[in-house]
Design an enzyme around this catalytic site. Sequence first.
Site, mmCIF file in Angstrom:
data_model
loop_
_atom_site.group_PDB
_atom_site.id
_atom_site.type_symbol
_atom_site.label_atom_id
_atom_site.label_comp_id
_atom_site.label_asym_id
_atom_site.label_seq_id
_atom_site.Cartn_x
_atom_site.Cartn_y
_atom_site.Cartn_z
ATOM 1 N N ALA A 67 0.874 -1.177 0.000
ATOM 2 C CA ALA A 67 0.000 0.000 0.000
ATOM 3 C C ALA A 67 0.908 1.223 0.000
ATOM 4 O O ALA A 67 2.074 1.149 0.423
ATOM 5 C CB ALA A 67 -0.886 -0.013 1.234
ATOM 6 N N GLY A 112 0.583 -4.989 0.794
ATOM 7 C CA GLY A 112 -0.628 -5.072 -0.027
ATOM 8 C C GLY A 112 -0.394 -5.783 -1.353
ATOM 9 O O GLY A 112 -1.343 -6.314 -1.943
ATOM 10 N N GLU A 115 -0.672 -9.355 -0.517
ATOM 11 C CA GLU A 115 -2.097 -9.586 -0.256
ATOM 12 C C GLU A 115 -2.909 -9.627 -1.548
ATOM 13 O O GLU A 115 -3.838 -10.430 -1.692
ATOM 14 C CB GLU A 115 -2.634 -8.485 0.686
ATOM 15 C CG GLU A 115 -2.052 -8.600 2.092
ATOM 16 C CD GLU A 115 -2.365 -7.408 2.970
ATOM 17 O OE1 GLU A 115 -1.964 -6.280 2.613
ATOM 18 O OE2 GLU A 115 -3.014 -7.591 4.011
ATOM 19 N N GLU A 135 4.817 -5.159 7.296
ATOM 20 C CA GLU A 135 4.106 -4.066 7.976
ATOM 21 C C GLU A 135 4.635 -3.784 9.374
ATOM 22 O O GLU A 135 4.589 -2.639 9.832
ATOM 23 C CB GLU A 135 2.598 -4.385 8.045
ATOM 24 C CG GLU A 135 1.865 -4.254 6.719
ATOM 25 C CD GLU A 135 1.916 -5.504 5.841
ATOM 26 O OE1 GLU A 135 2.668 -6.455 6.173
ATOM 27 O OE2 GLU A 135 1.206 -5.536 4.834
#
Length: 260
Positions: A67, A112, A115, A135
């Site tokens: 992200a 992300g 993911e 993260e």
Amino acid sequence: MAIYENLLLDQQNGILFITINRADKLNALNIETIREIRNAMQQVYDDATIKGAIITGAGPKAFVAGADITEIAELSEVTARSFAERGQDVFAMIERSNKPVIAAVNGFALGGGCELAMACHLRVASENARFGQPEVNLGLIPGYGGTQRLTQLVGKGKAMELMMTADMVNAQDALQLGLVNHVVPQEQLLGKCVEIMEKIMSKAPLAVGLVIECVNAVYTKDEDGYQTEANAFARCCTSEDFVEGTSAFIEKRKADFTGN
Ligand code: COA
């Protein structure tokens, strides 16, 4: 018609190629890109000429490096929850698509990005791919389904280790862990994905979609997957493709499925 600033969309022979196109930011997923992925997936759902999708990243270095950290840095408790839920909804749309979605992981798949790859039905990695959920380096945890899907794919112990240490794994290790289905040289990556997609597309589409639904049922709380399977099995038996598939076998010819 949706407008895309951060995605390149290209439809060829029934396959929609969705390329995350922010190479200068290693294809980091900002909020706008998440919105555009939703729109692209809606196209996959709605357009009968699209039979499956392949998701990849622009450039030779990254699939998606996570992200967008510049946006994450601005989140508050309230906005963070909806940020995570929005991303989770879009990735669930990928996972629940009854048309196959393959991740062509062409480099870093971090946070992300990992993911996103895990939300796809299959993952093919190039030899230079690197996977990780880093993260905790940022004082965060995965928020787009990573804690759940990584655990489903590699098991609890390894998922705990990867998410607590933020270690990256290379493509061969990802293969060994079951995180990816295949590893190929980078120049063969899209070709391998197309080969797998074309094989799937030659099968009965309704049956393929129901396989996805039943496998997902394993991980859906309060759903009896065996019942889902029995219902789906019965649904197949009402389809024209079931008549075609069984007739073709008996008549010793190749089945010609229509999706009905
Ligand atoms: N969000 C926003 N920007 C990102 C990004 C992210 N997740 N990942 C990379 N970028 C940007 C960098 O800031 C840099 O931009 P700049 O040129 O304007 O400074 C550009 O992409 C290139 O990245 P850079 O770090 O210079 O490349 P590198 O080869 O040295 O390192 C990584 C590659 C993937 C190891 C490193 O970029 C990285 O650690 N990224 C963050 C990974 C992460 O923590 N993801 C989870 C987020 S929740």
